[in-house]
Design a protein around this motif. Structure first.
Motif, short mmCIF file in Angstrom:
data_model
loop_
_atom_site.label_atom_id
_atom_site.label_comp_id
_atom_site.label_asym_id
_atom_site.label_seq_id
_atom_site.Cartn_x
_atom_site.Cartn_y
_atom_site.Cartn_z
N PRO A 139 0.83 -1.21 0.00
CA PRO A 139 0.00 0.00 0.00
C PRO A 139 0.87 1.27 0.00
O PRO A 139 2.05 1.24 0.36
CB PRO A 139 -0.79 -0.11 1.30
CG PRO A 139 0.08 -0.94 2.19
CD PRO A 139 0.77 -1.93 1.29
N ASP A 140 0.27 2.37 -0.40
CA ASP A 140 1.00 3.64 -0.40
C ASP A 140 1.25 4.14 1.01
O ASP A 140 2.31 4.71 1.29
CB ASP A 140 0.22 4.69 -1.20
CG ASP A 140 0.15 4.34 -2.67
OD1 ASP A 140 1.14 4.59 -3.38
OD2 ASP A 140 -0.89 3.81 -3.11
N LEU A 141 0.28 3.95 1.88
CA LEU A 141 0.42 4.40 3.27
C LEU A 141 -0.11 3.35 4.23
O LEU A 141 -1.09 2.65 3.92
CB LEU A 141 -0.34 5.70 3.51
CG LEU A 141 0.18 6.99 2.84
CD1 LEU A 141 -0.79 8.14 3.10
CD2 LEU A 141 1.57 7.34 3.32
N PHE A 158 3.68 -2.93 16.77
CA PHE A 158 3.21 -3.06 15.38
C PHE A 158 4.38 -2.87 14.42
O PHE A 158 4.52 -3.63 13.46
CB PHE A 158 2.10 -2.03 15.11
CG PHE A 158 0.71 -2.56 15.34
CD1 PHE A 158 -0.09 -2.98 14.28
CD2 PHE A 158 0.20 -2.66 16.63
CE1 PHE A 158 -1.37 -3.47 14.50
CE2 PHE A 158 -1.07 -3.16 16.85
CZ PHE A 158 -1.86 -3.56 15.80
N ASN A 159 5.19 -1.86 14.66
CA ASN A 159 6.35 -1.64 13.81
C ASN A 159 7.32 -2.82 13.87
O ASN A 159 7.87 -3.25 12.85
CB ASN A 159 7.08 -0.35 14.24
CG ASN A 159 6.74 0.82 13.34
OD1 ASN A 159 6.27 0.65 12.21
ND2 ASN A 159 6.97 2.02 13.84
N ARG A 160 7.51 -3.36 15.08
CA ARG A 160 8.43 -4.48 15.24
C ARG A 160 7.91 -5.71 14.50
O ARG A 160 8.69 -6.44 13.86
CB ARG A 160 8.59 -4.78 16.73
CG ARG A 160 9.72 -5.75 17.04
CD ARG A 160 9.94 -5.88 18.53
NE ARG A 160 10.41 -4.63 19.10
CZ ARG A 160 9.73 -3.93 20.01
NH1 ARG A 160 8.56 -4.37 20.44
NH2 ARG A 160 10.22 -2.81 20.48
N LEU A 204 6.97 -0.02 7.29
CA LEU A 204 6.55 0.29 8.66
C LEU A 204 5.44 1.34 8.66
O LEU A 204 4.96 1.76 7.60
CB LEU A 204 7.76 0.78 9.46
CG LEU A 204 8.97 -0.16 9.47
CD1 LEU A 204 10.07 0.42 10.38
CD2 LEU A 204 8.59 -1.56 9.91
N ILE A 205 5.05 1.75 9.84
CA ILE A 205 3.98 2.74 10.00
C ILE A 205 4.42 4.07 9.37
O ILE A 205 5.49 4.59 9.66
CB ILE A 205 3.65 2.95 11.48
CG1 ILE A 205 3.28 1.63 12.17
CG2 ILE A 205 2.53 3.98 11.64
CD1 ILE A 205 2.05 0.98 11.65
N ASP A 206 3.57 4.60 8.50
CA ASP A 206 3.87 5.87 7.84
C ASP A 206 3.35 7.07 8.61
O ASP A 206 3.96 8.15 8.59
CB ASP A 206 3.28 5.90 6.42
CG ASP A 206 3.91 4.87 5.52
OD1 ASP A 206 5.13 4.95 5.30
OD2 ASP A 206 3.18 3.98 5.03
#
Length: 403
Positions: free
Chosen positions: A307-309, A329-331, A345-347
């Protein structure tokens, strides 16, 4: 009344002045000088205006600590003409008053006078819901920046700390990456594909509601939007999204429950491309950050569909728990990503229920400081229109209010 009687009257109440000398002759030069009351002509030396405080005659013997041999200039050097190629030093006041003012104003910030002030600011940030370890790091950064600096005449250590802390908070909340969704959508349109945003987060934080608010914002900007129901785990998730889609008059792509979320997302993107949809908003199942099977499923969806974001939806109410959720969540997105792929990762962050926290807005600082991901939207009400971008200056002002 006769003249004689009048004279007697004045003689009675006004005695005659005695010994008045009125010579019937020409006055001498000395006597004329005594009768001259005109202003005395002043000499140029007497009327000289002092324009430099250093010109005031001061007996330095009374102030030995202010006497300096460096102030004297040899007579030989006065005859030398300055070289045009040599820069002329800026003239500074080294006289009595110059040294006196410098003595009064040069207050240096030391560990002794800044530590109590920083302790007070640290406790203040914690009461505003900033994580303790992050408040410690912020104060340590301010301390390192200010130690050894000089303060002005009327400046206080607390004022210097507040200004430095305000600058640090502004720098943290200002996004390093400018997420301009509308511009990025246009670039995706030029490539003939839909722009996609995945919403992730734990259970009950308001992912579906936040998704619908972002959908309403995109519709206001004249974009064609569709929603992909990729929460195949929670009962009623599809029906909830269908209600939002009906209210907003957008298409909802779904395939029921119990199926692979990554596959449904891929099908939704293909459908959106054929229908010339501008943006696809992808809803995912709420999951606790330590639920390994669901975190693996989420990582697979992100890796397979690119996905883009990826937006993390967190509550402003829970404070520092959101920091742990975001980190986990990032991990997981990094850990469960195949070695051959680059982890996505989280944008950005969508912070919900922001209107309910009053002045305890420290969770925003904690989440951004921990991950570096910017807060893109904040939810501030119950309607579709109750979403806005983060006002950095306002948040910093609220965080430091009362100090």
């Amino acid at each position: 009344v006769s003249t004689q009687s009048t004279g007697l009257y004045f003689q009675r109440f006004k005695p005659m002045k005695a010994n008045r000398d009125c010579p019937n002759r020409e006055l001498t030069a000395q006597e004329k000088a005594g009768l001259n009351f005109s202003p005395v002509e002043q000499t140029a030396e007497a009327t000289r205006t002092i324009t430099n405080v250093d010109d005031i005659p001061i007996n330095l013997d009374e102030y030995p600590e202010l006497d300096s041999s460096e102030d004297s200039v040899s007579e030989d050097s006065s005859d030398e003409k300055p070289n045009k190629s040599t820069p002329v030093a800026k003239k500074t006041s080294t006289g009595f008053f110059g040294r006196l003012i410098s003595t009064l104003t040069d207050k240096e910030i030391t560990d002794e006078n800044i530590s109590p002030v920083l302790d007070s600011f640290r406790q203040h940030l914690v009461t505003k819901n900033v994580a303790l370890d992050i408040a410690d790091q912020l104060c340590q950064s301010v301390k390192t920046n200010l130690l050894g600096k000089k303060l002005g005449t009327f400046s206080r250590v607390s004022s210097a700390v507040r200004e430095s802390l305000e600058s640090a908070l502004t720098r943290i909340l200002t996004p390093k990456r400018n997420i301009d969704i509308l511009r990025e959508v246009q670039l995706a349109q030029q490539k003939g594909r839909p722009y996609s945003i995945v919403f992730v987060g734990v259970n009950g934080v308001g992912k579906s509601t936040s998704l619908s608010k972002v959908c309403a914002w995109l519709l206001q900007n004249k974009l064609k939007v569709s929603i992909a129901a990729c929460d195949t785990f929670r009962s009623g998730a599809v029906e909830q999204l269908q209600t939002h889609a009906t209210n907003l008059d957008v298409y909802l792509f779904h395939q029921g429950y119990g199926k692979d979320a990554s596959f449904i997302c891929a099908q939704a993107l293909e459908k959106a491309k054929s229908d010339k949809v501008d943006v696809v908003l992808i809803d995912t199942a709420g999951r606790m950050q330590h639920n390994e099977p669901l975190m693996k499923s989420l990582s697979k969806l992100v890796v397979d569909n690119n996905p883009d974001l990826v937006f993390f939806v967190g509550e402003a109410l829970v404070g520092n728990d959101s920091v742990d959720q975001l980190q986990q969540f990032n991990r997981s997105l990094e850990e469960y990503c195949p070695v051959s792929k680059t982890p996505h990762l989280i944008d950005g962050i969508v912070l919900t229920k922001f209107d309910t926290v009053d002045d305890k807005v420290g969770a925003a600082i904690s989440m951004v400081y921990t991950t570096g991901s910017p807060i893109v939207f904040v939810g501030c009400g119950q309607t579709y229109a109750d979403i806005k971008s983060l006002n950095v200056k306002h948040i910093v002002s609220v965080l430091l209010s009362g100090k």
